[in-house]
Enzyme design. Structure first.
Site, short mmCIF file in Angstrom:
data_model
loop_
_atom_site.label_atom_id
_atom_site.label_comp_id
_atom_site.label_asym_id
_atom_site.label_seq_id
_atom_site.Cartn_x
_atom_site.Cartn_y
_atom_site.Cartn_z
CG ASP A 12 37.20 42.22 38.34
OD1 ASP A 12 36.39 43.16 38.46
OD2 ASP A 12 38.13 42.23 37.50
CB SER A 13 33.92 42.52 35.27
OG SER A 13 35.06 43.36 35.33
CB CYS A 75 34.03 44.24 39.92
SG CYS A 75 33.36 45.15 38.54
CD GLU A 154 40.64 43.70 30.09
OE1 GLU A 154 40.05 43.59 29.01
OE2 GLU A 154 40.11 43.47 31.20
CB CYS A 186 38.58 51.21 37.52
SG CYS A 186 38.60 49.95 36.23
CG HIS A 188 41.47 46.89 34.39
ND1 HIS A 188 40.40 46.33 35.04
CD2 HIS A 188 41.72 46.13 33.30
CE1 HIS A 188 39.99 45.27 34.35
NE2 HIS A 188 40.77 45.13 33.29
N1 DGL Z 1 36.25 45.54 36.97
C1 DGL Z 1 35.67 46.76 36.45
C2 DGL Z 1 35.66 47.82 37.54
O1 DGL Z 1 36.42 47.79 38.49
C3 DGL Z 1 36.46 47.28 35.26
C4 DGL Z 1 36.29 46.44 34.02
C5 DGL Z 1 34.86 46.34 33.55
O2 DGL Z 1 34.27 47.34 33.08
O3 DGL Z 1 34.30 45.26 33.68
O4 DGL Z 1 34.86 48.73 37.47
#
Ligand code: DGL
Length: 265
Positions: A12-13, A75, A154, A186, A188
């Protein structure tokens, strides 16, 4: 059987993708997992397609070097732009979080009125709408980017009045269009599920892409018993990140509901 072992690698990011790790732990208990969160280069949601693809390739290479033989792109942003590239480049199973959520949403939307929320990158890619309409051409799909929700999660602002107000504002256009299901597009957003459910209305079914992908992977192993027998099962979860702060560790602990140790690479 050879000593070839199946191990799931997830990237993931950042740490939000741990929602997918948690869903996998619940669905496939005992499977060894290896996670990479690109915390040094987060967020991906506001980056260009080319950059996200490059990062996705590097993340996958890292996981394969560490023994991953199945890749899960947790992600949504990376799933929406990098899946095909990864499938072509690395000849191993690659799962993404979008198709499973789309399939689940279609199953649960008899009138085909589906809402989608995600980062700007995901919403602008139009991927959810394209995939839904490929299956149900007459479907009504309403998408809204919610860029403020990632930083709120976050910060750990799960129940703050400010968060509730922002969620309400973002969801208003979807609520008035009377969607039947709402895809949390997403990593989060599952952490804000309670407030999202409250603001969109009790009758709307929430589709959590982390749960949808875990379900799909579990069916994959049922359909491939030969691979299932080769799964490495010691219940280990190795968590790697490209940058560590106290807040990352705290949020990671909240997501996995236990104390976690992040390894910096
Ligand atoms: N992990 C990203 C997503 O699911 C969210 C956070 C980001 O923008 O990196 O799109």
């Amino acid at each position: 059987m050879s000593s070839y072992l199946i191990m799931i690698g997830i990237f993931d990011s950042g740490i939000g993708g741990l929602t997918t790790v948690r869903a996998l732990m619940d669905t496939l208990p005992g499977h060894d997992l290896i996670y990479f969160g690109d915390t040094a280069r987060t967020p991906y949601g506001s980056k260009s397609r080319e950059t996200v693809i490059r990062y996705a390739i590097e993340n996958t290479e890292f996981l394969i070097e560490r023994g991953a033989t199945v890749i899960v792109i947790a992600c949504n942003t990376a799933s929406s732009v990098a899946t095909e590239v990864l499938m072509e480049k690395f000849h191993i199973p690659v799962f993404e979080v979008i198709t499973p959520a789309v399939e689940m949403a279609i199953r649960q939307s008899p009138r085909h009125r589906i809402g989608v929320i995600g980062t700007r990158g995901t919403v602008n890619s139009g991927i959810y709408e394209r995939l839904i309409k490929a299956q149900i051409p007459g479907a009504s799909v309403f998408s809204t980017p919610c860029p403020l929700l990632v930083p709120l999660v976050e910060e750990g602002w799960f129940h703050r009045p400010e968060t509730r107000m922002i969620v309400k504002k973002y969801l208003h256009p979807l609520k008035v269009r009377q969607v039947e299901t709402l895809i949390l597009g997403c990593t989060h957003y599952p952490l804000l599920k309670a407030v999202i459910q409250e603001k969109i209305g009790r009758r709307v079914r929430i589709i959590d892409s982390s749960v949808a992908v875990a379900d799909k992977i579990s069916r994959f192993f049922i359909d491939h018993p030969d691979l299932d027998r080769a799964v490495s099962r010691n219940g280990n979860a190795d968590l790697f990140v490209s940058d560590i702060t106290d807040q990352f560790e705290k949020t990671a602990g909240t997501i996995l509901k236990r104390k976690v140790v992040l390894n910096r690479v």
